[in-house]
Design a protein around this motif. Structure first.
Motif, PDB file in Angstrom:
ATOM      1  N   ASP A  60     -11.360  -0.935  -2.898  1.00  0.00           N
ATOM      2  CA  ASP A  60     -10.302  -0.499  -3.822  1.00  0.00           C
ATOM      3  C   ASP A  60      -9.132  -1.476  -3.899  1.00  0.00           C
ATOM      4  O   ASP A  60      -8.445  -1.550  -4.903  1.00  0.00           O
ATOM      5  CB  ASP A  60      -9.766   0.874  -3.406  1.00  0.00           C
ATOM      6  N   LYS A  61      -8.893  -2.224  -2.820  1.00  0.00           N
ATOM      7  CA  LYS A  61      -7.745  -3.136  -2.786  1.00  0.00           C
ATOM      8  C   LYS A  61      -7.957  -4.390  -3.630  1.00  0.00           C
ATOM      9  O   LYS A  61      -7.004  -4.973  -4.107  1.00  0.00           O
ATOM     10  CB  LYS A  61      -7.427  -3.523  -1.345  1.00  0.00           C
ATOM     11  N   GLN A  62      -9.188  -4.832  -3.789  1.00  0.00           N
ATOM     12  CA  GLN A  62      -9.535  -6.021  -4.569  1.00  0.00           C
ATOM     13  C   GLN A  62      -8.661  -7.221  -4.199  1.00  0.00           C
ATOM     14  O   GLN A  62      -8.017  -7.835  -5.043  1.00  0.00           O
ATOM     15  CB  GLN A  62      -9.443  -5.737  -6.058  1.00  0.00           C
ATOM     16  N   LYS A  63      -8.651  -7.559  -2.914  1.00  0.00           N
ATOM     17  CA  LYS A  63      -7.863  -8.691  -2.427  1.00  0.00           C
ATOM     18  C   LYS A  63      -8.704  -9.956  -2.399  1.00  0.00           C
ATOM     19  O   LYS A  63      -9.921  -9.904  -2.264  1.00  0.00           O
ATOM     20  CB  LYS A  63      -7.350  -8.418  -1.015  1.00  0.00           C
ATOM     21  N   PHE A  64      -8.023 -11.085  -2.489  1.00  0.00           N
ATOM     22  CA  PHE A  64      -8.632 -12.382  -2.254  1.00  0.00           C
ATOM     23  C   PHE A  64      -8.305 -12.749  -0.813  1.00  0.00           C
ATOM     24  O   PHE A  64      -7.135 -12.848  -0.463  1.00  0.00           O
ATOM     25  CB  PHE A  64      -8.048 -13.445  -3.197  1.00  0.00           C
ATOM     26  N   VAL A  65      -9.299 -12.958   0.017  1.00  0.00           N
ATOM     27  CA  VAL A  65      -9.060 -13.247   1.429  1.00  0.00           C
ATOM     28  C   VAL A  65      -9.321 -14.729   1.682  1.00  0.00           C
ATOM     29  O   VAL A  65     -10.434 -15.213   1.475  1.00  0.00           O
ATOM     30  CB  VAL A  65      -9.954 -12.377   2.338  1.00  0.00           C
ATOM     31  N   TRP A  66      -8.274 -15.442   2.121  1.00  0.00           N
ATOM     32  CA  TRP A  66      -8.389 -16.870   2.421  1.00  0.00           C
ATOM     33  C   TRP A  66      -8.313 -17.142   3.918  1.00  0.00           C
ATOM     34  O   TRP A  66      -8.997 -18.010   4.415  1.00  0.00           O
ATOM     35  CB  TRP A  66      -7.290 -17.667   1.726  1.00  0.00           C
ATOM     36  N   ASN A  67      -7.405 -16.482   4.617  1.00  0.00           N
ATOM     37  CA  ASN A  67      -7.142 -16.770   6.038  1.00  0.00           C
ATOM     38  C   ASN A  67      -6.931 -18.263   6.256  1.00  0.00           C
ATOM     39  O   ASN A  67      -7.477 -18.856   7.192  1.00  0.00           O
ATOM     40  CB  ASN A  67      -8.267 -16.227   6.923  1.00  0.00           C
ATOM     41  N   PHE A  68      -6.137 -18.868   5.380  1.00  0.00           N
ATOM     42  CA  PHE A  68      -5.877 -20.303   5.438  1.00  0.00           C
ATOM     43  C   PHE A  68      -4.853 -20.596   6.537  1.00  0.00           C
ATOM     44  O   PHE A  68      -3.749 -20.070   6.510  1.00  0.00           O
ATOM     45  CB  PHE A  68      -5.368 -20.797   4.078  1.00  0.00           C
ATOM     46  N   PRO A  69      -5.195 -21.440   7.521  1.00  0.00           N
ATOM     47  CA  PRO A  69      -4.311 -21.632   8.686  1.00  0.00           C
ATOM     48  C   PRO A  69      -3.051 -22.451   8.381  1.00  0.00           C
ATOM     49  O   PRO A  69      -3.069 -23.374   7.578  1.00  0.00           O
ATOM     50  CB  PRO A  69      -5.199 -22.373   9.686  1.00  0.00           C
ATOM     51  N   ILE A  70      -1.983 -22.066   9.067  1.00  0.00           N
ATOM     52  CA  ILE A  70      -0.713 -22.798   9.040  1.00  0.00           C
ATOM     53  C   ILE A  70      -0.354 -23.098  10.488  1.00  0.00           C
ATOM     54  O   ILE A  70      -0.311 -22.176  11.309  1.00  0.00           O
ATOM     55  CB  ILE A  70       0.417 -21.955   8.422  1.00  0.00           C
ATOM     56  N   GLU A  71      -0.141 -24.352  10.811  1.00  0.00           N
ATOM     57  CA  GLU A  71       0.254 -24.703  12.167  1.00  0.00           C
ATOM     58  C   GLU A  71       1.111 -25.958  12.103  1.00  0.00           C
ATOM     59  O   GLU A  71       0.606 -27.053  11.887  1.00  0.00           O
ATOM     60  CB  GLU A  71      -0.978 -24.949  13.033  1.00  0.00           C
ATOM     61  N   VAL A  72       2.432 -25.776  12.239  1.00  0.00           N
ATOM     62  CA  VAL A  72       3.365 -26.899  12.137  1.00  0.00           C
ATOM     63  C   VAL A  72       4.440 -26.809  13.217  1.00  0.00           C
ATOM     64  O   VAL A  72       4.791 -25.728  13.672  1.00  0.00           O
ATOM     65  CB  VAL A  72       4.055 -26.965  10.751  1.00  0.00           C
ATOM     66  N   THR A  73       4.939 -27.965  13.586  1.00  0.00           N
ATOM     67  CA  THR A  73       6.096 -28.070  14.472  1.00  0.00           C
ATOM     68  C   THR A  73       7.075 -29.027  13.812  1.00  0.00           C
ATOM     69  O   THR A  73       6.687 -30.125  13.389  1.00  0.00           O
ATOM     70  CB  THR A  73       5.701 -28.619  15.857  1.00  0.00           C
ATOM     71  N   LEU A  74       8.320 -28.587  13.680  1.00  0.00           N
ATOM     72  CA  LEU A  74       9.355 -29.405  13.069  1.00  0.00           C
ATOM     73  C   LEU A  74      10.544 -29.506  14.012  1.00  0.00           C
ATOM     74  O   LEU A  74      10.765 -28.612  14.827  1.00  0.00           O
ATOM     75  CB  LEU A  74       9.824 -28.774  11.752  1.00  0.00           C
ATOM     76  N   LYS A  75      11.302 -30.588  13.854  1.00  0.00           N
ATOM     77  CA  LYS A  75      12.532 -30.714  14.635  1.00  0.00           C
ATOM     78  C   LYS A  75      13.671 -31.071  13.696  1.00  0.00           C
ATOM     79  O   LYS A  75      13.461 -31.657  12.635  1.00  0.00           O
ATOM     80  CB  LYS A  75      12.389 -31.740  15.745  1.00  0.00           C
ATOM     81  N   SER A  76      14.881 -30.696  14.129  1.00  0.00           N
ATOM     82  CA  SER A  76      16.059 -30.952  13.316  1.00  0.00           C
ATOM     83  C   SER A  76      17.301 -30.887  14.187  1.00  0.00           C
ATOM     84  O   SER A  76      17.266 -30.418  15.322  1.00  0.00           O
ATOM     85  CB  SER A  76      16.170 -29.926  12.187  1.00  0.00           C
ATOM     86  N   THR A  77      18.394 -31.336  13.629  1.00  0.00           N
ATOM     87  CA  THR A  77      19.696 -31.202  14.263  1.00  0.00           C
ATOM     88  C   THR A  77      20.586 -30.252  13.466  1.00  0.00           C
ATOM     89  O   THR A  77      21.709 -29.986  13.852  1.00  0.00           O
ATOM     90  CB  THR A  77      20.398 -32.576  14.343  1.00  0.00           C
ATOM     91  N   ASN A  78      20.054 -29.750  12.351  1.00  0.00           N
ATOM     92  CA  ASN A  78      20.850 -28.988  11.412  1.00  0.00           C
ATOM     93  C   ASN A  78      19.950 -27.948  10.738  1.00  0.00           C
ATOM     94  O   ASN A  78      18.884 -28.295  10.241  1.00  0.00           O
ATOM     95  CB  ASN A  78      21.410 -29.972  10.367  1.00  0.00           C
ATOM     96  N   PRO A  79      20.357 -26.682  10.657  1.00  0.00           N
ATOM     97  CA  PRO A  79      19.517 -25.679  10.002  1.00  0.00           C
ATOM     98  C   PRO A  79      19.505 -25.780   8.468  1.00  0.00           C
ATOM     99  O   PRO A  79      18.683 -25.143   7.821  1.00  0.00           O
ATOM    100  CB  PRO A  79      20.115 -24.347  10.455  1.00  0.00           C
ATOM    101  N   HIS A  80      20.396 -26.603   7.910  1.00  0.00           N
ATOM    102  CA  HIS A  80      20.396 -26.783   6.449  1.00  0.00           C
ATOM    103  C   HIS A  80      19.037 -27.329   6.008  1.00  0.00           C
ATOM    104  O   HIS A  80      18.524 -28.267   6.587  1.00  0.00           O
ATOM    105  CB  HIS A  80      21.506 -27.739   6.018  1.00  0.00           C
TER     106      HIS A  80
END
Length: 195
Positions: A60-80
């Motif tokens: 009944d939901k008629q969803k498209f299922v991808w389960n596409f992975p996201i895996e990242v690491t970022l660094k910064s000195t500023n949240p902007h």
């Protein structure tokens, strides 16, 4: 900032673009892009990727299922320029051409922990009836040259769009040295604001 000795912090995100709901279409795939500010640096992971083509579920939901992975690491000195996830969904039209079915953008959560996100999707619209007719006749529907445009604020105020579909994302966020860099996140307040 505190004493300025350590102003660098890390944000690690892993999860997946789980599924989407586009009731009028079938055989869709998604492209995922990561957009972030100039003070940010990608330490590990990929900035973009493309999923497989999938059909709607038969329930009944008629969803498209991808389960596409996201895996990242970022660094910064500023949240902007905090990282955003941009998802573009594509499928074939009646003539077999690849056309956009939806664009969406969402900020990655600022609080550590597990998160379930729902991203509203939209498509660009022609501004006049003549443009609508010619795009239908020629099969060149409006779309952005660069899908990352969706994750930026410049120029979007003059874009005409129509809501269409939604994408479900789950992710786990970890931060390191955010408090040491002088940034404090109250998870209960941030959790209520996202709800």
């Amino acid at each position: 900032m505190t004493d300025g000795s350590s102003s660098l912090f890390l944000v690690m995100v892993n999860g997946q673009v789980e599924s989407a709901e586009f009731p009028l279409y079938d055989d869709l795939y998604c492209r995922v892009n990561l957009v972030y500010g100039s003070d940010w640096l990608l330490v590990s992971g990929l900035e973009d990727g493309t999923s497989q083509i999938t059909k709607k579920t038969k329930d009944d939901k008629q969803k498209f299922v991808w389960n596409f992975p996201i895996e990242v690491t970022l660094k910064s000195t500023n949240p902007h320029g905090w990282p955003r996830l941009v998802v573009s969904v594509y499928g074939l039209d009646v003539f077999g051409r690849d056309v956009v079915r939806g664009y969406g953008s969402i900020l990655l959560p600022i609080t550590p922990g597990s998160h379930r996100l729902e991203m509203a999707m939209f498509v660009p619209e022609s501004t006049s009836l003549l443009q609508k007719f010619s795009s239908w006749l020629l099969g060149t529907r409006p779309e952005f040259v660069d899908p990352k445009f969706v994750g930026q604020g410049d120029g979007r105020e003059v874009t005409r769009v129509r809501s269409q579909g939604k994408v479900n994302i789950s992710c786990n966020v970890m931060t390191k040295d955010l408090a040491t860099a002088g940034y404090h996140v109250n998870s209960t307040v941030a959790g209520r604001a996202a709800a």
